[in-house]
Design an enzyme around this catalytic site. Structure first.
Site, PDB file in Angstrom:
ATOM      1  N   TYR A  18      15.863  29.763   9.842  1.00  0.00           N
ATOM      2  CA  TYR A  18      14.634  30.456  10.240  1.00  0.00           C
ATOM      3  C   TYR A  18      14.496  30.510  11.754  1.00  0.00           C
ATOM      4  O   TYR A  18      14.796  29.543  12.457  1.00  0.00           O
ATOM      5  CB  TYR A  18      13.415  29.729   9.674  1.00  0.00           C
TER       6      TYR A  18
ATOM      7  N   LYS B   3       0.842  -1.197   0.000  1.00  0.00           N
ATOM      8  CA  LYS B   3       0.000   0.000   0.000  1.00  0.00           C
ATOM      9  C   LYS B   3       0.882   1.254   0.000  1.00  0.00           C
ATOM     10  O   LYS B   3       2.075   1.176   0.303  1.00  0.00           O
ATOM     11  CB  LYS B   3      -0.924  -0.022   1.220  1.00  0.00           C
TER      12      LYS B   3
HETATM   13  C1  LIG Z   1      -0.546  -1.940   6.786  1.00  0.00           C
HETATM   14  C2  LIG Z   1      -1.141  -3.236   7.174  1.00  0.00           C
HETATM   15  C3  LIG Z   1      -0.338  -4.385   7.297  1.00  0.00           C
HETATM   16  C4  LIG Z   1       1.163  -4.319   7.224  1.00  0.00           C
HETATM   17  O1  LIG Z   1       1.642  -3.802   8.428  1.00  0.00           O
HETATM   18  P1  LIG Z   1       3.204  -3.688   8.746  1.00  0.00           P
HETATM   19  O2  LIG Z   1       3.239  -3.309  10.170  1.00  0.00           O
HETATM   20  O3  LIG Z   1       3.726  -2.643   7.841  1.00  0.00           O
HETATM   21  O4  LIG Z   1       3.812  -5.020   8.466  1.00  0.00           O
HETATM   22  C5  LIG Z   1      -0.955  -5.586   7.520  1.00  0.00           C
HETATM   23  N1  LIG Z   1      -2.303  -5.665   7.649  1.00  0.00           N
HETATM   24  C6  LIG Z   1      -3.098  -4.591   7.569  1.00  0.00           C
HETATM   25  C7  LIG Z   1      -4.564  -4.744   7.728  1.00  0.00           C
HETATM   26  C8  LIG Z   1      -2.551  -3.337   7.343  1.00  0.00           C
HETATM   27  O5  LIG Z   1      -3.338  -2.261   7.272  1.00  0.00           O
END
Ligand SMILES: *Cc1c(COP(=O)(O)O)cnc(C)c1O
Length: 390
Positions: A277, A52
């Site tokens: 800044y 994702k």
């Molecule tokens: C993002 C996500 C994962 C992966 O999680 P990590 O901690 O990056 O391994 C797995 N399952 C779901 C439902 C997620 O949203």
């Protein structure tokens, strides 16, 4: 400014010479991390990959193709658009699950691109059933139950109601029954066992209806909790990209990312004063400062001001003063002159300053550092090799 050597509308310089910073993604390390997880997992557990958010900011296409070549057969994305892109990248074959569920009106796209929606509410389940029955199509799906996180997934009470209704899951072809862990990165947290037990009860009940449905609970950190958490499908994301899934212990994963930022000015301070800044950081006479062409617009978070550090010539160099939109200044006083020249590069993410180190300095987690990485970098991908690394 036209000349014969720079025709209008066309660049003649190399992209890496124009970019303010260079991001190198080691695809061989991504693949090796996937193999490490697979080896560690319960035999027969399907080791998938969560890709994702553009593979956690590292690039969906190269990452997915490398993992597919290594044998990864199940991919998880958040949105339908990501899922469609992924299907076009990897072709038919591997499973794709869409974690954020099916938005109304997208049902046909799920079917056309063979994307399994993760159904997380009774309404989504109902809508999906209605679609499947009306269109008379067999469409696979994932059903998510909540086991204590109270984010996505049908509640245990809603689940019991659905199960008690003989038509509650009619027309569904669930392939995976899943839940998600809230505290897996803290191995000693009581939530881990409590969610495991609650999930086991739900899995048992679901299998009275769908005896062959597989189960999935573990993200990266969940995999390291032990085989009890693995079930038949594991869903690692962050660990593939080098984030430590066991924060209280040494990182079992290989680093994946190198980010180096270009030095554009080096200043020997001749008058004591302040940097950047807000004149927020004092600087002494004789200090040597290097300003790089990268800032918070590139995902080098503003919270790294006077708290992050980079590495130059093997020497730790602290960020001094605030991070600007496109610029960050480092104190390079301790680095010998030959290494502190404009045109040189400071490593801001590397083996020596890991994603987790940067995250700690910014009071966040490695996930946010990776997904914030900007789109102005010149990106290089080190190819995955077929031979496992030692
Ligand atoms: C993002 C996500 C994962 C992966 O999680 P990590 O901690 O990056 O391994 C797995 N399952 C779901 C439902 C997620 O949203």
């Amino acid at each position: 400014m036209l000349s014969r050597s720079s025709p209008p509308g066309r660049t003649v310089s190399r992209p890496e010479d124009r970019a303010g910073a260079i991001l190198t993604v080691d695809l061989a390390a991504v693949v090796e991390n996937w193999r490490i997880l697979k080896k560690w997992a319960r035999p027969g557990c399907d080791m998938g990959a969560v890709v994702k958010a553009d593979a956690y900011g590292l690039g969906l296409e190269p990452v997915a193709l490398a993992l597919k070549s290594a044998g990864c057969n199940t991919f998880y994305v958040a949105h339908i658009d990501g899922a469609i892109s992924l299907r076009q990248i990897i072709g038919p074959g591997p499973r794709i699950a869409c974690l954020n569920g099916p938005n109304k009106g997208t049902e046909r796209d799920h079917v056309a691109f063979s994307i399994m929606p993760v159904l997380s509410t009774p309404e989504q389940i109902k809508a999906w059933q209605t679609f499947a029955l009306k269109e008379d199509v067999l469409v696979e799906s994932v059903v998510q139950v909540d086991s204590g996180m109270n984010r996505l997934g049908v509640s245990e009470r809603e689940f019991a109601t659905l199960l008690a209704d003989p038509d509650g899951f009619l027309g569904l072809h669930p392939q995976i029954f899943m839940s998600h862990l809230a505290c897996a990165d803290d191995a000693a947290h009581p939530m881990n066992k409590s969610q495991l037990e609650r999930f086991r009860v739900s899995v048992g009940a679901f299998r009275t209806r769908f005896p062959d449905c597989k189960a999935s609970l573990a993200n990266s950190s969940g995999i390291w909790l032990g085989q009890d958490w693995h079930f038949e499908y594991a869903r690692p994301g962050a660990a593939l990209y080098g984030v430590n899934p066991t924060p209280s212990r040494a990182n079992p994963m290989l680093p994946v990312v190198n980010l180096k930022a270009r030095i554009i000015q080096v200043r020997l301070v001749d008058t004591p004063g302040h940097v950047g800044y807000g004149a927020a950081a004092p600087v002494r006479e004789g200090a040597k400062l290097a300003t790089v062409s990268m800032g918070y617009a590139d995902g080098y978070l503003r919270s790294l001001g006077s708290s992050g550090h980079g590495v130059l010539d093997g020497i730790k160099v602290p960020v001094v003063g605030r991070v600007s939109m496109d610029l960050t200044t480092f104190d390079v006083s301790n680095v010998p002159d030959p290494a502190t020249l404009p045109g040189g590069f400071i490593d801001v993410i590397s083996h020596a300053v890991t994603v987790d180190d940067v995250a700690r300095a910014a009071s966040t987690i490695g996930y946010e550092i990776l997904t914030a990485l900007g789109n102005r970098f010149h990106r290089r991908y080190l190819p995955a090799t077929s031979a496992p690394r030692v």
